[in-house]
Write a protein that holds these residues in place. Structure first.
Motif, mmCIF file in Angstrom:
data_model
loop_
_atom_site.group_PDB
_atom_site.id
_atom_site.type_symbol
_atom_site.label_atom_id
_atom_site.label_comp_id
_atom_site.label_asym_id
_atom_site.label_seq_id
_atom_site.Cartn_x
_atom_site.Cartn_y
_atom_site.Cartn_z
ATOM 1 N N ALA A 1 -12.322 -13.903 -30.511
ATOM 2 C CA ALA A 1 -10.996 -13.721 -29.922
ATOM 3 C C ALA A 1 -10.233 -15.037 -29.841
ATOM 4 O O ALA A 1 -9.019 -15.053 -29.605
ATOM 5 N N PRO B 1 -10.295 -7.786 -28.163
ATOM 6 C CA PRO B 1 -11.296 -8.567 -28.911
ATOM 7 C C PRO B 1 -11.335 -8.163 -30.380
ATOM 8 O O PRO B 1 -11.069 -7.002 -30.737
ATOM 9 N N THR C 1 -9.839 -10.831 -22.392
ATOM 10 C CA THR C 1 -9.821 -9.439 -22.857
ATOM 11 C C THR C 1 -9.286 -8.546 -21.742
ATOM 12 O O THR C 1 -9.204 -8.950 -20.581
#
Length: 736
Positions: free
Chosen positions: A240, A219, A196
């Protein structure tokens, strides 16, 4: 029929048909010489026309070389095709009569060779030829496959991938995984770390230094309600993982969870299996998403994003969704989509019958469960030993230290490697590694107290050490209490001095073992002791403490009922000061129940000292070899103190077991008190309590932050003697 006719018939039957040409037109003359007077008469065989030739012109026979070598002459040198017969005739004319008689005798013997032996030799030759041809063919096919795989590696777009949600809990795990792919799998394919935007720059640089490519993605929204447990397990971030299907730059991707470790090459996954391939999970008809072979496709990615919010998930995470999305296809063709378990070995399989055959061929180990090799000492999980495998945890420790450029050259790592090999030989089973449950081993630490140690070994530990197997707990007698000791390990902590030559004189060498250390460290009292240690319990004891064998036997029985706890005779207390908030170390808990009282009443304790303490034998390996935070050992070495507090924090934190104190019936003899005993130890220093308070503050606030590393106990175990009571009358009740 005459003997001559019989031998001739045998010769004709065993002879092979001659080839067409000059051999058929050979001379029909035969050597007719009388045998020597002193030799027995030999029957003259009826030799075929084409076979009445010199030995050099006949076909090869397995007996020919042996016969001619025994007769003492060699094959004629003129073996050319053109002048072979002329050369033979010249040799035949020049041979003496004795040699001619030998030739006639050799020809007669060749005519009688057994046909079965010739057939067996021919068959063996053909079999050998076929085997060699098959081996060469197989070797060539393997070489060809390697060349094809090597060519594909340079032309196909393959990659490995993993997921990292943050750099607070899983960075070390993912870094170890990336390093294992380079070091253990020896792969040249790209390694992608999907993460992320919250990943720090330092973490990204560390992963790139290990050879990974960091790919940042936003995400995905979590489709279920959030709570503390789901946040702890990072379930929202795990969705994710679906972004992997958008990486269409690559034809195939092998995904591995961050809590996996690669131990052997796995590049063959790209060629052997189609997408989506995964290993079966413990739940029926489901696969585990920790290791997957997938093919990125835009249409599949779009379909997953459109459906994941409404698709049910049995575990409220990505694995349940992926089973709903790909489950029907995965179950339809096991040969194409089911990975063998060695590519995704769950540690939960240790409790199944598959583990015995699986653990020796593991390629990827998956650290499922509550405990992980990078955080097992912080979990407070009651069933911690069900999910810890010390052999695979040690593999992770080695790869993790290599990824962080930390050395494994310290002397104690050699003992760790030996203990890991011993555990592997016993399949990681605690029962097989330490088979003796009814005895314990003594680990006696000593430093510059030769006279005291010499007397202690002969007065306290030697008497009654050889009565044999101890009796049961119900029938145990006082005289058999010392029979509970299996061996005594003397840990010599002074690397500058050699032990006195008479230290172990007249002591049985199989019961008294000297363990010399190469460096002076209090951590060495917890070094693994190798295959000589066979008991499940060890007694950690100082060289200035003597406790009666009956009291030690009682403490051992207390430990047998509480094997995950530390059991000893010297309890201590810690607290956080109510006004200042600082951590304090006390001999006993301060109690202000009476303002006029000048004494302190003992109430609770949270630490048991290593002066005389029982613990599990495998805790030696856990403390010295598996602790993921090397700063703990470094702190003990720097301050030369607090190894017992560190061990107590480890045991309490990983299993949630408070220490247990035992009260001795006989007087406890302490020879380390200054002015009374032989010499004062570390605890005789005036600053000892202050140093211990600093240790507790550092351990609880830094090394075991957020974990219940020290728990209180208010129970003292004591032998039952008598319950005091007195009889009274009813009228006496009103007077009380």
């Amino acid at each position: 029929m005459t003997d001559e006719h019989q031998s001739g018939t045998a010769c004709q039957s065993s002879a092979r048909k001659p080839p067409k040409g000059g051999l058929r037109r050979s001379t029909r003359s035969r050597i007719r010489e009388a045998p020597p007077e002193d030799s027995p008469a030999l029957p003259t065989p009826r030799t075929p026309q084409w076979q009445a030739k010199a030995p050099a012109e006949t076909l090869w026979s397995p007996w020919r070389d042996q016969i001619e070598t025994g007769l003492g002459f060699e094959t004629p040198k003129n073996s050319g095709k053109g002048d072979r017969r002329r050369g033979h005739r010249r040799e035949q004319r020049t041979r003496p009569a004795a040699d001619k008689r030998r030739v006639r005798w050799a020809a007669s013997v060749r005519g009688k060779r057994p046909p079965l032996l010739s057939i067996a030799v021919s068959v063996a030759g053909w079999i050998t030829l076929v085997i060699v041809a098959v081996l060469l063919l197989v070797r060539g096919q393997k070489w060809q496959q390697q060349q094809v795989l090597s060519l594909r590696a340079t032309t196909r777009r393959y990659a490995y991938a993993t997921l990292l949600c943050d750099d607070e809990r899983m960075l070390r795990a993912v870094a170890a995984l990336v390093h294992s792919l380079r070091v253990r799998a020896n792969t040249s394919y790209p390694i992608l770390v999907l993460t992320t935007p919250n990943l720090s720059t330092a973490a990204s640089q560390h992963l790139e230094a290990l050879g990974a490519t960091v790919i940042r993605r936003e995400p995905l929204p979590y489709p279920f309600a959030l709570n503390a447990a789901r946040l702890r397990d990072n379930k929202p971030c795990r969705y994710a993982k679906l972004h992997l299907w958008s990486l269409t730059t690559y034809e195939k991707i092998v995904f591995l969870d961050g809590d996996t470790l690669v131990l052997a090459p796995i590049d063959d996954l790209f060629e052997k299996y189609d997408a989506l391939a995964a290993a079966p999970d413990l739940y029926p008809e489901t696969f585990n998403s920790g290791v997957m072979v997938l093919e990125p496709r835009h249409d599949v990615y779009a379909s997953m994003l459109a459906r994941y919010r409404e698709t049910p998930s049995y575990n409220l995470g990505d694995q349940g969704f992926l089973n709903s999305f790909f489950g029907e296809q995965w179950r339809a063709n096991p040969k194409r989509f089911h990975l063998p378990l060695e590519y995704n070995t769950l540690l939960k399989l240790r409790e199944t019958i598959l583990w015995a055959s699986l653990q020796r061929r593991v390629r990827v180990v998956h650290f499922t469960g509550e405990t992980k090799p990078w955080s097992w000492h912080l979990t407070n999980f009651r069933d911690w030993d069900r999910h810890i495998d010390p052999v695979f945890y040690y593999e992770w420790i080695q790869i993790d230290r290599s990824a962080r450029n930390l050395s494994l050259d310290e002397p104690h790592w050699a003992r760790c490697a030996l203990e890991a090999q011993t555990l592997a030989m016993h399949n990681g089973s605690l029962g097989q590694r330490f088979p003796l449950r009814d005895r314990y081993s003594v680990v006696l630490s000593t430093y510059s107290r030769d006279d005291l140690l010499h007397k202690l070994l002969r007065i306290h530990y030697r008497p009654g050490l050889f009565p044999g197997k101890p009796k049961s707990r119900q029938k145990e007698q006082t005289s058999d209490a010392s029979a509970l000791i299996d061996k005594v390990f003397i840990v010599w902590h002074d690397p500058q001095r050699t032990p006195p030559p008479d230290l172990l004189r007249n002591l049985p060498p199989d019961r008294f073992l000297l363990v010399q250390q190469q460096q002076d460290s209090l951590n060495n009292r917890f070094n693994p002791l190798g295959p000589a240690l066979r008991t499940r319990a060890v007694l950690i004891v100082d060289d200035d403490i003597r406790i009666h064998h009956e009291d030690a036997a009682f403490a051992f029985r207390v430990w047998q009922d509480n094997p995950n706890a530390l059991v000893g005779f010297f309890p201590r207390f810690h607290r956080r000061h109510p006004q200042t908030g600082t951590y304090e170390y006390h001999i006993a808990e301060p109690v202000d129940h009476d303002a006029n009282a000048s004494h302190r009443q003992f109430r609770r304790y949270s630490i048991v000292l290593t002066k005389h303490m029982f613990m599990r034998a495998d805790f030696l390996f856990y403390y010295r070899c598996l602790l993921p935070d090397e700063r703990i050992h470094a702190y003990v070495d720097e301050h030369r103190n607090c190894e017992d507090i560190a061990c107590q924090c480890m045991v309490t934190s990983m299993g949630g077991s408070a220490p247990i104190a035992v009260r001795a019936v006989h007087p406890v003899e302490d020879y380390g008190t200054p002015g009374v005993g032989v010499a004062g130890g570390i605890s005789a220093s005036r600053s000892h309590l202050g140093s211990r308070s600093h240790c507790i503050a550092t351990f609880l606030e830094t090394f075991w932050k957020g974990s219940n590393a020290l728990l209180y106990n208010d129970v003292i175990m004591e032998r039952f003697v008598k319950i005091p009571f007195e009889k009274k009358r009813l009228r006496d009740l009103a007077k009380t």
